[in-house]
Structure formats: structure tokens, C-alpha cells
Design a protein around this motif. Structure first.
Motif, PDB file in Angstrom:
ATOM      1  N   ARG A   1       0.640  -1.529  -0.432  1.00  0.00           N
ATOM      2  CA  ARG A   1      -0.056  -0.067   0.071  1.00  0.00           C
ATOM      3  C   ARG A   1       0.640   1.400   0.214  1.00  0.00           C
ATOM      4  O   ARG A   1       2.334   0.826   0.790  1.00  0.00           O
ATOM      5  CB  ARG A   1      -1.317   0.028   1.240  1.00  0.00           C
ATOM      6  CG  ARG A   1      -1.835   0.585   1.533  1.00  0.00           C
ATOM      7  CD  ARG A   1      -3.104   0.681   0.927  1.00  0.00           C
ATOM      8  NE  ARG A   1      -4.078   1.923   1.341  1.00  0.00           N
ATOM      9  CZ  ARG A   1      -5.273   1.554   2.202  1.00  0.00           C
ATOM     10  NH1 ARG A   1      -5.231   0.678   3.097  1.00  0.00           N
ATOM     11  NH2 ARG A   1      -6.095   2.445   2.210  1.00  0.00           N
ATOM     12  N   ILE A   2       0.736   2.389  -0.725  1.00  0.00           N
ATOM     13  CA  ILE A   2       1.531   3.544  -1.222  1.00  0.00           C
ATOM     14  C   ILE A   2       0.990   4.144   0.409  1.00  0.00           C
ATOM     15  O   ILE A   2      -0.054   4.719   0.660  1.00  0.00           O
ATOM     16  CB  ILE A   2       0.795   4.184  -1.851  1.00  0.00           C
ATOM     17  CG1 ILE A   2       1.496   3.647  -3.221  1.00  0.00           C
ATOM     18  CG2 ILE A   2       1.330   5.957  -2.162  1.00  0.00           C
ATOM     19  CD1 ILE A   2       0.648   4.408  -4.718  1.00  0.00           C
ATOM     20  N   PRO A   3       2.658   4.702   0.970  1.00  0.00           N
ATOM     21  CA  PRO A   3       2.472   5.353   2.392  1.00  0.00           C
ATOM     22  C   PRO A   3       1.982   6.593   2.042  1.00  0.00           C
ATOM     23  O   PRO A   3       3.056   7.594   2.241  1.00  0.00           O
ATOM     24  CB  PRO A   3       3.518   4.912   2.634  1.00  0.00           C
ATOM     25  CG  PRO A   3       4.619   4.348   1.238  1.00  0.00           C
ATOM     26  CD  PRO A   3       3.668   4.543   0.527  1.00  0.00           C
TER      27      PRO A   3
ATOM     28  N   ALA B   1       0.845  16.577   9.734  1.00  0.00           N
ATOM     29  CA  ALA B   1      -0.327  17.135   8.774  1.00  0.00           C
ATOM     30  C   ALA B   1      -1.175  17.323   9.978  1.00  0.00           C
ATOM     31  O   ALA B   1      -1.781  18.242  10.414  1.00  0.00           O
ATOM     32  CB  ALA B   1      -1.565  15.905   8.785  1.00  0.00           C
ATOM     33  N   GLY B   2      -0.852  17.308  11.388  1.00  0.00           N
ATOM     34  CA  GLY B   2      -0.792  17.554  12.558  1.00  0.00           C
ATOM     35  C   GLY B   2      -2.053  17.533  13.505  1.00  0.00           C
ATOM     36  O   GLY B   2      -3.021  16.494  12.696  1.00  0.00           O
ATOM     37  N   ALA B   3      -2.298  16.973  14.878  1.00  0.00           N
ATOM     38  CA  ALA B   3      -3.388  16.886  15.736  1.00  0.00           C
ATOM     39  C   ALA B   3      -4.743  16.976  14.957  1.00  0.00           C
ATOM     40  O   ALA B   3      -4.928  17.813  14.797  1.00  0.00           O
ATOM     41  CB  ALA B   3      -3.162  16.976  17.188  1.00  0.00           C
ATOM     42  N   GLY B   4      -5.803  16.114  14.581  1.00  0.00           N
ATOM     43  CA  GLY B   4      -6.725  16.669  14.770  1.00  0.00           C
ATOM     44  C   GLY B   4      -7.703  16.192  13.111  1.00  0.00           C
ATOM     45  O   GLY B   4      -8.975  16.010  12.875  1.00  0.00           O
ATOM     46  N   VAL B   5      -6.155  16.656  12.758  1.00  0.00           N
ATOM     47  CA  VAL B   5      -6.500  16.236  11.013  1.00  0.00           C
ATOM     48  C   VAL B   5      -6.859  15.241  10.604  1.00  0.00           C
ATOM     49  O   VAL B   5      -6.116  13.978  11.295  1.00  0.00           O
ATOM     50  CB  VAL B   5      -5.212  17.154  10.269  1.00  0.00           C
ATOM     51  CG1 VAL B   5      -6.221  16.580   8.260  1.00  0.00           C
ATOM     52  CG2 VAL B   5      -5.097  17.978  10.235  1.00  0.00           C
ATOM     53  N   THR B   6      -8.265  14.198  10.396  1.00  0.00           N
ATOM     54  CA  THR B   6      -8.449  13.343   9.174  1.00  0.00           C
ATOM     55  C   THR B   6      -7.840  12.960   7.746  1.00  0.00           C
ATOM     56  O   THR B   6      -7.416  13.841   7.319  1.00  0.00           O
ATOM     57  CB  THR B   6      -9.999  13.559   9.492  1.00  0.00           C
ATOM     58  OG1 THR B   6     -10.703  13.967  10.540  1.00  0.00           O
ATOM     59  CG2 THR B   6     -10.718  11.708   9.064  1.00  0.00           C
ATOM     60  N   LEU B   7      -6.986  11.974   8.443  1.00  0.00           N
ATOM     61  CA  LEU B   7      -6.166  11.621   7.643  1.00  0.00           C
ATOM     62  C   LEU B   7      -7.260   9.741   6.371  1.00  0.00           C
ATOM     63  O   LEU B   7      -7.298   9.367   7.228  1.00  0.00           O
ATOM     64  CB  LEU B   7      -4.664  11.244   7.600  1.00  0.00           C
ATOM     65  CG  LEU B   7      -4.067  12.410   8.093  1.00  0.00           C
ATOM     66  CD1 LEU B   7      -3.015  11.880   8.792  1.00  0.00           C
ATOM     67  CD2 LEU B   7      -3.777  13.597   7.208  1.00  0.00           C
ATOM     68  N   THR B   8      -7.228  10.261   5.327  1.00  0.00           N
ATOM     69  CA  THR B   8      -7.649   8.979   4.596  1.00  0.00           C
ATOM     70  C   THR B   8      -6.287   8.489   3.647  1.00  0.00           C
ATOM     71  O   THR B   8      -5.670   9.052   2.811  1.00  0.00           O
ATOM     72  CB  THR B   8      -8.484   9.246   3.326  1.00  0.00           C
ATOM     73  OG1 THR B   8      -9.541   9.564   3.903  1.00  0.00           O
ATOM     74  CG2 THR B   8      -8.974   7.936   3.070  1.00  0.00           C
ATOM     75  N   GLN B   9      -5.454   7.061   3.718  1.00  0.00           N
ATOM     76  CA  GLN B   9      -4.678   6.728   3.283  1.00  0.00           C
ATOM     77  C   GLN B   9      -5.169   6.170   1.763  1.00  0.00           C
ATOM     78  O   GLN B   9      -5.786   5.710   1.404  1.00  0.00           O
ATOM     79  CB  GLN B   9      -3.883   4.861   3.835  1.00  0.00           C
ATOM     80  CG  GLN B   9      -2.574   5.062   3.084  1.00  0.00           C
ATOM     81  CD  GLN B   9      -1.738   3.642   3.839  1.00  0.00           C
ATOM     82  OE1 GLN B   9      -2.485   2.820   4.769  1.00  0.00           O
ATOM     83  NE2 GLN B   9      -0.684   3.220   3.037  1.00  0.00           N
ATOM     84  N   ASP B  10      -3.726   6.423   0.933  1.00  0.00           N
ATOM     85  CA  ASP B  10      -3.937   6.565  -0.810  1.00  0.00           C
ATOM     86  C   ASP B  10      -4.392   4.935  -1.176  1.00  0.00           C
ATOM     87  O   ASP B  10      -3.908   4.211   0.212  1.00  0.00           O
ATOM     88  CB  ASP B  10      -3.262   7.209  -1.423  1.00  0.00           C
ATOM     89  CG  ASP B  10      -2.790   6.592  -2.848  1.00  0.00           C
ATOM     90  OD1 ASP B  10      -3.804   5.987  -3.069  1.00  0.00           O
ATOM     91  OD2 ASP B  10      -2.169   7.308  -3.262  1.00  0.00           O
ATOM     92  N   PRO B  11      -5.754   4.763  -1.584  1.00  0.00           N
ATOM     93  CA  PRO B  11      -5.461   3.201  -1.649  1.00  0.00           C
ATOM     94  C   PRO B  11      -5.455   2.362  -2.519  1.00  0.00           C
ATOM     95  O   PRO B  11      -5.139   1.428  -2.393  1.00  0.00           O
ATOM     96  CB  PRO B  11      -7.175   2.811  -2.131  1.00  0.00           C
ATOM     97  CG  PRO B  11      -7.479   4.386  -2.746  1.00  0.00           C
ATOM     98  CD  PRO B  11      -6.913   5.558  -2.154  1.00  0.00           C
ATOM     99  N   ASP B  12      -4.483   3.211  -3.377  1.00  0.00           N
ATOM    100  CA  ASP B  12      -3.646   1.983  -4.464  1.00  0.00           C
ATOM    101  C   ASP B  12      -1.820   1.749  -3.748  1.00  0.00           C
ATOM    102  O   ASP B  12      -2.465   2.044  -2.265  1.00  0.00           O
ATOM    103  CB  ASP B  12      -3.083   3.304  -5.161  1.00  0.00           C
ATOM    104  CG  ASP B  12      -4.073   3.653  -5.745  1.00  0.00           C
ATOM    105  OD1 ASP B  12      -5.512   3.689  -5.815  1.00  0.00           O
ATOM    106  OD2 ASP B  12      -4.095   4.981  -6.793  1.00  0.00           O
ATOM    107  N   VAL B  13      -2.037   0.468  -4.187  1.00  0.00           N
ATOM    108  CA  VAL B  13      -0.607  -0.193  -3.579  1.00  0.00           C
ATOM    109  C   VAL B  13       0.170  -0.160  -4.569  1.00  0.00           C
ATOM    110  O   VAL B  13       0.443   0.496  -6.487  1.00  0.00           O
ATOM    111  CB  VAL B  13      -0.879  -2.046  -4.026  1.00  0.00           C
ATOM    112  CG1 VAL B  13      -1.415  -2.050  -2.941  1.00  0.00           C
ATOM    113  CG2 VAL B  13      -1.191  -2.231  -5.563  1.00  0.00           C
ATOM    114  N   LEU B  14       1.669  -0.477  -5.050  1.00  0.00           N
ATOM    115  CA  LEU B  14       3.059  -0.299  -5.623  1.00  0.00           C
ATOM    116  C   LEU B  14       3.335  -0.978  -7.235  1.00  0.00           C
ATOM    117  O   LEU B  14       2.450  -2.351  -6.406  1.00  0.00           O
ATOM    118  CB  LEU B  14       3.809  -0.550  -5.125  1.00  0.00           C
ATOM    119  CG  LEU B  14       3.657   1.379  -3.980  1.00  0.00           C
ATOM    120  CD1 LEU B  14       5.634   1.279  -3.106  1.00  0.00           C
ATOM    121  CD2 LEU B  14       4.570   1.967  -5.196  1.00  0.00           C
ATOM    122  N   ASP B  15       2.954  -1.013  -8.172  1.00  0.00           N
ATOM    123  CA  ASP B  15       4.271  -2.012  -8.716  1.00  0.00           C
ATOM    124  C   ASP B  15       4.814  -3.069  -8.223  1.00  0.00           C
ATOM    125  O   ASP B  15       5.254  -3.033  -7.672  1.00  0.00           O
ATOM    126  CB  ASP B  15       4.346  -0.771 -10.157  1.00  0.00           C
ATOM    127  CG  ASP B  15       5.002  -1.553 -11.816  1.00  0.00           C
ATOM    128  OD1 ASP B  15       4.682  -3.247 -11.510  1.00  0.00           O
ATOM    129  OD2 ASP B  15       5.921  -1.747 -12.218  1.00  0.00           O
TER     130      ASP B  15
END
Length: 934
Positions: A450-452, A474-488
Motif C-alpha cells: 500500500r502506498i504510504p 498533518a497535525g493533530a485533529g486532521v482526518t487522514l485517509t490513506q491512498d487506496p492504491d498499491v505499488l507496481d
RNA sequence: GGGCGUAUAGCUCAGGGGUAGAGCACUGUAUUGACAUUGCAGGGGUCCCAAGUUCAAAUCUUGGUACGCCCA
């Protein structure tokens, strides 16, 4: 281990037993802390894979090199493992789900990935079992997998580092989109095929009453992809094209959508092609994308008319008519139960509305005929995995700046720091590397690394080794979503030469075994893998991953066709192993591997090498039945007997030739060297020469015990040298025979197995006199056999002979133990040596009729009385004489040429003179012999 | 369109400035004696074509032809 060898060699009986023994005892990587390291890494096969014939070649070559270096005492490490193979593995698991009426999307991502792991644990071991059957001596104790925890760590670190260095970036541009797998793929994964297609011509009406110079109120455009007109954003003409100069900057109104688009000047438009005007669809064509950008259209504004499955969707300006939405891009109605595809419907509507310009073709009879389109061959891109036509599609993806990473590897190959063998591949390498494009490394799959990268609500990206780290960025409280893609997948396998050794940790293994010594791969993955290892080796380790890259060819079917499942001409290496044994298959691969050429499969040849194994087996059985067992010294034993000295010299030459071939990675030369020595020297001559000493013969006095003992020792030693030299090529049979030889004379080899034995190093002085004597014996025997055959003398008939004027060499041969061997081999004898016999002991008159056999400087007269018609011997001599005269004449002519004598190299002149003298003397001798026959 | 490779015995392939080799196939022959999965012997080649360089070209150079591969 057997006490006595069975009468026939059966590979299946020994292969599994020895492999298990080697592996269990850790013999693939014996501890050699002080030895010089030798390292190669195995191209990790797909974990889903099974062994195909190309793997068999690739791994045989590597195993030969590794076993050779191990025998030469190095700390040989062959790294092995498998590749998670993102697309391929996900496809396999999805296909299995489909068989159960199930599908990936019925599961959460985590559950699906768990299922893939489950599958991997259950079924992922096929290919590794098969590599064992081939006899490959890899270090299984450290088997690697590209998704192992430590490997994943290496992948993430590389990604993050490249990102921080600006060498990985996110970009919106056209990618090669596979609508079946619904993922982006890289340029390399696209295969272009020429298909029969069509070239349609349309009218695009000019806006605002503008007309062309010739009065036309439309521009003609031509395309092979009419359906994309739904997303056309411009028409391009060449800036110097006079025909259109007046309308550049004006507009056309597209049929169907009614979109008003500009006419732009761009060099991409080829005035020679079609009308010289081209429709521009920046969102669905790589060239048009560039034209669009030059015309000032931002990527984000480019119209997209296809969804992820390449069905028509609404463009952002909402101008695509309802009836097109959801249609397949180009499937035809008759293929799909009456629903037309977008292409078909576009043509239909344009035709109805009078915007289609028909193509006028001539029939065979010369009559004019109106067609919708001009037939054409179209280079069409296909995805190498999904097998469907690739769609250029506008998406956000991650790209590696390959151009920057390629700079150093290019230099390294140019400077010779990395040697590519065969060298002819260098040009191909440079051609690709110097024109390298950004490498799209993101894949819309679930199985893979999974792409970091994490995104916040604003679309801001944070690249970090972990979510915690991203969060703190990003700083506390920021909602983060991981990139869904994977690497070649190739992104991770590019790290193979060092991540398998522990990188990014600084391990002893890494210290000792990086850089590797050599990489062996098929040329088909030169760009996919080899070049990328160079880039990543340089980036992560600061140096080339290996100094040598050996590229071998493809194994083709017997008729030269490429093997493929669809053609049904695939040869299963396991089937060949079952039929002929792994040793035979391996030897075939080695013997056929000459640099720069593909290998054509030839079962007869594999069979031939199975026969070779049988020959060796039987030669060993002969040795065993004559008390010839294992040697106890690495150095050649002391030898007095000419035959023994001769074979020691032959071993020495063979080792030298073999070492030279291996140094150059000439696998064919290496295999042929050991083959010829074993069969044509050791079996055909040496064993035959020593037979009279070992086998009781009532006609001959027994040889002195010391000579017999010496012979047994030398023969055992020579056989052992064969086993060692042959072992890299045929590991199973050689190890079996090695053990059997030890058992025969009680030499304990359980602690000194062949796989870790020592490479030959004869260090022997061999007298030239002795080797000359054997050469003389061989020459006489060969000539005598040929003459006998030609005259049709029954093989069993023994012929008396006289040597009227024996040379010192002949005297020596007959004074030693040579006479018995010669009599046995040539069925000529006994011999009367006239020069040796005193006046008072004159033998009978010179035999008449006699046939003359030569050897060295000697002429031997073989008594033919009562055996053969004189006329036949005369015919034989006349034929030989004609040959000699012809040779002599040619040479005489050359020597008579002043230019030759003056300008040719002195050696060449000397040789010509000697040859001339020889042939003229021979002609004279034969004349005299004919005269004697009357 | 650009690049690369290959062309040698019936087949599959080595080799390489001084008139050609291997394996298989083929022909003849041999069978109590390591091995018929064998031995011995033999036949078989205008080394793709042409020009050039050279005393000498199958080999080097150039051009051509045929086949194959890669990239666009």
C-alpha cells in the motif's frame, strides 16, 4: 546409498533422495566465514507461478554458476524467494472466487487480502518445489517474499526517500488504463499488436459562416477512433498548412454533441496524412493530450467520456446525448445481442446527418465502390495481463522520475562498471534508458504494498513511513485517509539484490554479499527488472547491484515458435524431468546456451544427454567391477604408465578449458568440454587402453601388480575429476556415483559430499613422451580400423603385422604395455619389429600382399595373405593416393606463389611447406606400395 | 520509421583470415566380457547472394536478400 550400482541408471530413484540430503544438511550454503563471497539473486518467480521451460533455463544456468563457485571454495550464496506479483495473484484469487459465484467486492479490503495470504500459504509453494526438482542449490533457509515484513519496510523507505528527494510525485496525466483489471499499468506492460481496422473521415462544420479557401464550409478530419469525438476539444492543423491558415483560431461545431471547439495550429498534424486536419481528444489519446496542453487546456479541464470500464459516461460539459451513456466503447451490435457500441452509434448518427465522408475503393473488377471507412492496419495497445485494449485515461497517479534515476546506470554501462553479456544488448539498453518516460508505479489493486501516502480533507498529501508519522506531519485533529492504491510489483522487486540481504538494516550479510557478483536473467525482463535494479541499487546503495549482467534468450518450441498457452505448444519441464531426468534437462540447457541466441526445444537432444548420463553410469560400473574406487588425493597420483600419464594430462587440459569457458560464461563450450572428455577420451580411449591390464586375457602375460595398482589409482582419480567437473551440470548422478565410489574402497564420503568437494587442481607434470606414445597408439588404431572397415575384413579376424623400420616411438610403444592394448583395440598383432631383431633371428619375408598402415613416422605392414583380394587393397591405396596428390598440388600451387611466400606469416609458410612435404612423401609411399602389390 | 539478431551438413547448432566441426538423423558393421540408452567405420557442406580489402575470405568491410525480435 547403494553398495552396488544397479545395472541401469534411473534418475527418479536418486534425485529426490539427494536433494533432500543436500537441503537437510545445509549443503547449499555451508559455513565458510573466511571464504571469498559469491552471490547471485534469483529472479523471484511469481508466487502463483509454476515452473515453465524458461525458468528451467534461467535457473539451470544460475545453478551451474553457483555450484561451480561453491566447488571452487567460495562462500556461494544464491538468494531465492518469490514475488507477490500484484496483478497476477489478485487475478488468480479473483478467478477462484468467480468459480464459486463469489467476487472480490463481496469482501472488505482487509478480508480479501487475508484470503490472498491464505491462498499463498496453501498454494504458493508450487514453483519452489519445482525448482528443487530441477536440482537448484538455493539458500532455502532464507527464502524471501517481497511482502515479508522486512521487505515491506525496505519498499516503504524507498518510496518515502524518493518522495522526499522529489523523485516520486503525483501527477494528473494520461495513463495506460486497463478497463478489465481497472487499474493503471506502466508503458512496459502494454503490448502493441497490429490489428485490421478502419479509418473514418468526417465533416466538422465551420462556425460563423467561415469557409476554407476553396469555399468549403467544413473541415475534414479522419480518425481510427470515431467514438472519441464525443470528447473532442479541438481540431489541429499544421502551422504551415496553407489550406487551413485562414481558419486557425476559428471554431467548428461538432456533430452529435454540438460542442464548439477551436481550430488550433500544431505540429502534430501531418499535412500529408488524410486531409491534414486531425480531431483532438486530449482526454483519450496520448498525442492529443500533448496537443491539448500546448493549446492551453489544463489536464483538469480535459473532457473525459469513459468510465473505469471504458463505457461511455457524461462529459463535464454535459453534451453527450443520453442514448450514448453506458455504451461499450467499440463493441459491435452483432457481438452483443443487438446493443450497438459507442463507435457504431457515432458512425450511424454521422452518416444519417451527412457528416460521414465515404471512402471510395475499387473492387477487384475495377468498379468504384463506396465504403463507410478506409481499411487500415492499426497498432493497438493491449494490457499484457488483462488482454484487453488499453484506454488512455486521465487520472491521478504516482510517478517515479525514471529519467533522473537512469542517468547513473547509463554511465555505469558505458564505463564498463556494469558489463552486459552479450554486449549486443547494450544498444537496446541505452536506447530505452535514454528515452525513458516517467514510471507510473501506482496500481488500483488491493494486493500489494500500500502506498504510504495519506490525504487530508483538502487533498493535501502526507508521505510517511507510518500513519502516526503522517498524522504528526498533518497535525493533530486532521482526518487522514490513506491512498487506496498499491505499488507496481516491479517497484519492490527492484530492491531484490539488497532488500533480501536485510537492507535497510546494516547486516553482515549485506556487508558481505552486496554488491552481488552476477545477475542472470532473460532479456525479456531487461527493462522490467534489470534496469530498475540498477536504478534502485544506485539510489539506495550508491552503487551498481552487480558488475555483470548475463542475458539469455527464450526457449522456443521445436518449430521455432514462441511457446504460449494459447498456442498449446508449451513444453513442461517437469515432464522432461520425468522422462529423461533433471540432469539430462540441465545439460541440454547448458549445451544449447550460446550467447545471443534463442534455444529451440529438441527432445532428441535431451534424450542424448540422458544417454550420456547412462554412459557415465556404466563407465563407473566398469570401474567398480575392476576395483577402481574413490581417489584420496586432490593432486594427480604419481604415474609411470603412458596411458595413465596421458589421462592425467587430458584431465588437466579439460579443467583449463572448462575454467576458461566458465570465466566467459560460455555454458555451451563448458558443457561440450566435459562431454567430449568424458565420452571420447575417458570412456572411448582410456578405459579401453587400460582394459588389458585389468581384465584377464589368456593370450597375454599379466601386468606387474605395481602397474595395476597405479592404474586403479589413476583411473579412480580421473573418474573423480569427471564427477567434480560434471557436477555443476549434472548434480544428481555425479553425487550418486561419488558416494558409490567412496563406498567401493571404503573412502568415507559422508563428510565430504561432492556438492562441497574441491574443484580439480591436478598440478601434474606429464611427460611428452608418454602422451606422444598414446597419440601414436590412437593414430595407429584409428587408421587400422578404418582400413579394415574399408576392405571389409571381418572385425574378429586377427592380422599379423611387421614393422620393418620401427621409429624410436614405435619401439617405446611396443616395449611398454602398449602392445596388448593395440592388439585388443585394432585386432592387429602380433607385431614383428624387424629393426629390433638380430641378423640371426630374421623373421619370415615381408608379408605379401600387405596393407600399409601409418602412425606417426612409422609404416606398419599388415599381412593380408588369405584375407583379402589384392584389388581391394589397391583401390584403397589409390583413393588415398589421389587425396594426397590433390592436397600436395594445392599446397604446391600456394608455395609457388611468390606473394604468398613473401607476404604470408612465416608460420603459415612453414606449415604449408611441412604439409606439402608430408603429402608428397605420402603420395610416393603409396605409389611404392601399389607397385609392391603388383 | 528506428534499432538489434540470425543465415554453416537432412535437422538443431558451435567455430572462425590459411579449403570446416559437434549432437541427432542416415549408411555399413559388430552382440557371453561397463554400456544397443552401446562400439567401430562411413557418406553428407558453393559456410545466403554480390562487390571490396588481402598473398589468402566461410571468417573482415560494404551492399543486398530472407527470417525473427524489440522500440515508435
Amino acid at each position: 546409498m547403494t553398495d552396488q550400482l544397479p545395472t541401469t541408471f534411473s534418475p527418479a530413484d536418486i534425485e529426490a533422495r539427494w536433494y533432500q540430503h543436500w537441503e537437510e544438511k545445509g549443503l547449499f550454503r555451508p559455513e565458510r566465514p573466511d571464504a571469498e563471497p559469491f552471490t547471485i539473486v534469483n529472479p523471484p518467480p511469481n508466487v502463483t507461478g509454476s515452473l515453465h521451460i524458461g525458468h528451467a533455463l534461467d535457473n539451470t544456468l544460475q545453478d551451474i554458476v553457483v555450484r561451480y563457485e561453491r566447488l571452487r571454495g567460495k562462500d556461494a550464496l544464491w538468494v531465492v524467494g518469490t514475488d507477490h506479483a500484484g496483478i497476477a495473484t489478485q487475478m488468480v484469487v479473483e478467478r477462484q472466487m468467480e468459480e464459486r459465484q463469489d467476487k472480490r467486492t463481496n469482501y472488505s479490503r482487509e478480508d480479501f487480502v487475508d484470503k490472498v495470504w491464505e491462498w499463498k500459504h496453501e498454494s504458493g509453494g508450487t514453483i519452489t518445489r519445482q525448482l528443487r526438482r530441477l536440482g537448484c542449490s538455493m539458500d532455502w533457509s532464507r527464502e524471501q517474499f517481497t511482502m515479508d515484513e522486512h521487505f515491506t519496510k525496505a519498499v516503504l523507505k524507498t518510496f518515502v526517500d524518493l518522495y522526499n528527494d522529489g523523485l516520486i510525485y503525483r501527477d494528473k496525466r494520461l495513463v495506460n488504463w486497463d478497463p478489465k483489471l481497472k487499474t493503471a499499468i506502466s508503458d512496459l506492460e502494454v503490448e502493441t499488436q497490429d490489428l485490421k481496422g478502419s479509418f473514418w473521415h468526417f465533416k466538422y462544420p465551420l462556425e460563423d459562416g467561415v469557409t476554407l479557401a476553396d469555399g468549403r464550409d467544413y473541415i475534414e478530419v479522419a480518425t481510427t477512433r470515431p467514438e472519441t469525438m464525443l470528447a473532442d476539444m479541438a481540431v489541429a492543423v499544421h502551422p504551415t498548412d496553407e489550406r487551413y491558415a485562414s481558419v486557425v483560431g476559428k471554431h467548428v461545431v461538432l456533430p452529435i454533441t454540438g460542442r464548439k471547439v477551436p481550430i488550433v495550429a500544431d505540429e502534430h498534424a501531418d499535412p500529408e496524412l488524410g486531409s491534414g486536419a486531425v480531431k483532438i481528444t486530449p482526454g483519450h489519446d496520448f498525442n492529443d493530450f500533448e496537443v491539448g496542453k500546448r493549446a492551453g487546456i489544463a489536464a483538469a479541464d480535459m473532457l473525459n467520456m469513459l468510465d473505469g470500464e471504458a463505457n461511455v459516461c457524461q462529459t463535464s460539459d454535459g453534451l453527450v446525448p443520453e442514448e450514448f451513456l453506458g455504451l461499450h466503447r467499440f463493441k459491435r451490435a452483432k457481438e452483443d445481442g443487438g446493443t450497438p457500441g459507442a463507435r457504431e452509434l457515432v458512425i450511424e448518427r454521422l452518416k444519417e446527418q451527412g457528416f460521414l465522408i465515404p471512402h471510395i475503393a475499387k473492387t477487384k473488377k475495377g468498379e468504384e465502390q463506396e465504403l463507410d471507412a478506409e481499411p487500415r492496419t492499426i497498432a493497438t495497445p493491449f494490457g499484457d495481463r488483462g488482454g484487453v485494449v488499453i484506454e488512455p485515461w486521465l487520472t491521478d497517479q504516482w510517478y517515479v522520475d525514471a529519467e533522473k534515476l537512469a542517468a547513473k546506470p547509463i554511465e555505469q554501462v558505458k564505463s564498463g562498471e556494469i558489463e552486459i553479456i552479450p554486449q549486443s544488448w547494450e544498444k537496446t539498453f541505452f536506447n530505452w534508458m535514454e528515452n525513458i518516460q516517467p514510471w507510473c508505479v501506482s496500481r488500483q489493486l488491493w494486493w500489494g504494498h500500500r502506498i504510504p501516502a495519506w490525504f487530508d480533507d483538502q487533498g493535501e498529501v502526507y508521505v510517511a513511513l507510518s500513519e502516526e508519522e503522517a498524522q504528526s506531519k498533518a497535525g493533530a485533529g486532521v482526518t487522514l485517509t490513506q491512498d487506496p492504491d498499491v505499488l507496481d510489483t516491479w517497484f519492490s522487486s527492484a530492491l531484490w539484490p539488497f532488500a533480501t540481504l536485510g537492507w535497510p538494516n546494516e547486516t553482515d550479510l549485506l556487508e558481505k554479499h552486496f554488491p552481488n557478483n552476477l545477475l542472470i536473467s532473460g532479456f525479456d525482463i531487461l527493462f522490467f527488472w534489470d534496469a530498475r535494479m540498477m536504478m534502485m541499487g544506485q539510489y539506495n546503495m550508491g552503487q551498481a547491484p552487480w558488475p555483470k549482467l548475463y542475458l539469455h534468450g527464450l526457449v522456443r518450441a521445436a518449430d521455432g515458435a514462441k511457446m504460449s498457452k494459447s498456442k498449446g505448444n508449451v513444453v513442461d519441464p517437469l515432464g522432461l524431468i520425468d522422462e529423461f531426468g533433471a540432469d539430462a534437462l540441465r545439460f541440454f540447457m547448458a549445451a544449447m546456451e550460446s550467447q545471443g541466441r534463442d534455444i529451440k526445444m529438441d527432445n532428441e537432444r535431451v534424450k542424448g544427454y540422458r544417454n550420456f548420463a547412462t554412459k557415465l553410469w556404466n563407465a563407473t560400473r566398469f570401474c567398480q567391477s575392476n576395483g577402481i574406487g574413490a581417489s584420496r588425493t586432490l593432486a594427480a597420483p604419481e604415474a609411470r604408465l603412458a596411458a595413465n600419464q596421458w589421462i592425467i594430462g587430458e584431465v588437466q587440459q579439460t579443467v583449463e578449458a572448462l575454467d576458461a569457458a566458465m570465466a566467459d560464461l560460455r555454458f555451451d563450450a563448458a558443457a561440450n568440454t566435459i562431454y567430449q572428455f568424458t565420452w571420447s577420451r575417458f570412456c572411448d580411449w582410456y578405459l579401453e587402453l587400460i582394459k588389458p591390464l585389468l581384465v584377464k586375457d589368456d593370450d597375454q602375460p599379466p601386468a606387474p601388480p605395481a602397474i595395476i595398482a597405479e592404474t586403479r589409482e589413476v583411473a579412480g582419480w580421473a573418474l573423480d575429476q569427471i564427477l567434480v567437473m560434471l557436477h555443476p551440470f549434472m548434480p544428481f548422478i555425479t553425487e550418486e556415483l561419488w558416494a558409490a565410489q567412496g563406498n567401493l574402497n571404503g573412502t568415507d564420503r559422508s563428510t565430504y559430499p561432492l556438492i562441497t568437494a574441491k574443484w580439480p587442481n591436478p598440478r601434474a607434470e606429464v611427460s611428452k613422451e608418454a602422451t606422444d606414445a598414446i597419440d601414436w597408439t590412437i593414430e595407429f588404431t584409428t587408421n587400422a580400423r578404418a582400413a579394415r572397415n574399408e576392405l571389409g575384413i571381418a572385425p574378429g579376424t586377427k592380422l599379423r603385422a611387421v614393422v620393418p623400420d620401427p621409429s624410436p616411438m614405435a619401439m617405446k610403444v611396443f616395449a611398454g604395455n602398449g602392445a596388448a592394448a593395440i592388439e585388443r583395440l585394432s585386432k592387429v598383432g602380433p607385431f614383428m619389429m624387424i629393426g629390433e631383431i638380430g641378423e640371426n633371428n630374421v623373421p619370415g619375408p615381408t608379408p605379401k600382399p600387405a596393407m600399409e598402415i601409418t602412425a606417426g613416422d612409422d609404416v606398419i605392414l599388415v599381412d593380408l595373405a588369405g584375407v583379402i583380394d589384392v584389388a581391394e587393397e589397391k583401390a584403397r591405396l589409390e583413393k588415398a593416393m589421389a587425396a594426397s596428390i590433390k592436397e600436395a598440388k594445392t599446397l604446391e600451387g600456394r608455395l609457388g606463389n611468390a606473394n604468398f611466400v613473401e607476404r604470408a606469416k612465416p608460420e603459415a609458410v612453414e606449415k604449408a611447406k611441412a604439409d606439402f612435404a608430408h603429402h608428397s612423401a605420402e603420395a610416393e609411399r603409396l605409389t611404392a606400395a601399389l607397385a609392391r602389390l603388383g
